[in-house]
Design a protein around this motif. Structure first.
Motif: not given
Length: 153
Positions: A89-93
């Motif tokens: 999720s953090h890879m996108r955000k």
């Protein structure tokens, strides 16, 4: 007299554990993930909590504050999958933060006692042994991107 005091101390300690008045830092002996340990300073787990509830509580803790994952030794596959979903999720955000979190997952695999969350991850990490930590994290993030269906919780 010392024997009576020792027996009384043991009885009080036993009652305290059974009533959940003490915190624990591991699953009960004989549990499949008995090697999993956590730092009591970061996780307040009462001694009377059931193992499934312990695991769920730990997962919720690092879902709320991902960096506390660093304070779990030999995380269970469920914990790793939950954490990997957070990393993904953090890879996108927040790509920069994803790299920091990815490094925590790599560190968990430094021990051979950490059970692999999905087949192939340990092998993927082994291929990057000895490389620069940034390259290792990038390889892990790429692996997670390619295997998101496998790690979904």
């Amino acid at each position: 007299m010392p024997n009576l005091i020792d027996n009384l101390a043991q009885a009080i300690s036993w009652a305290s554990r059974k009533l959940g008045l003490e915190t624990i830092d591991a699953f009960p002996p004989g549990h499949p993930h008995a090697r999993t340990r956590w730092n009591r300073a970061y996780f307040d787990i009462p001694s009377d909590m059931a193992p499934d509830d312990i695991e769920r509580t730990l997962c919720e803790a690092f879902a709320n504050t991902p960096t506390v994952f660093a304070h779990i030794a030999h995380p269970t596959p469920r914990m790793q999958r939950t954490f990997a979903a957070i990393v993904e999720s953090h890879m996108r955000k927040h790509p920069a933060h994803a790299a920091t979190l990815g490094a925590l997952l790599i560190a968990a695999y430094d021990s051979r006692h950490t059970i692999e969350m999905v087949p192939g991850l340990r092998e993927a990490l082994a291929r990057t042994d000895g490389l620069d930590p940034v390259v290792r994290v990038q390889a892990l993030l790429a692996w997670l991107s390619d295997n998101t269906a496998v790690i979904d919780v």
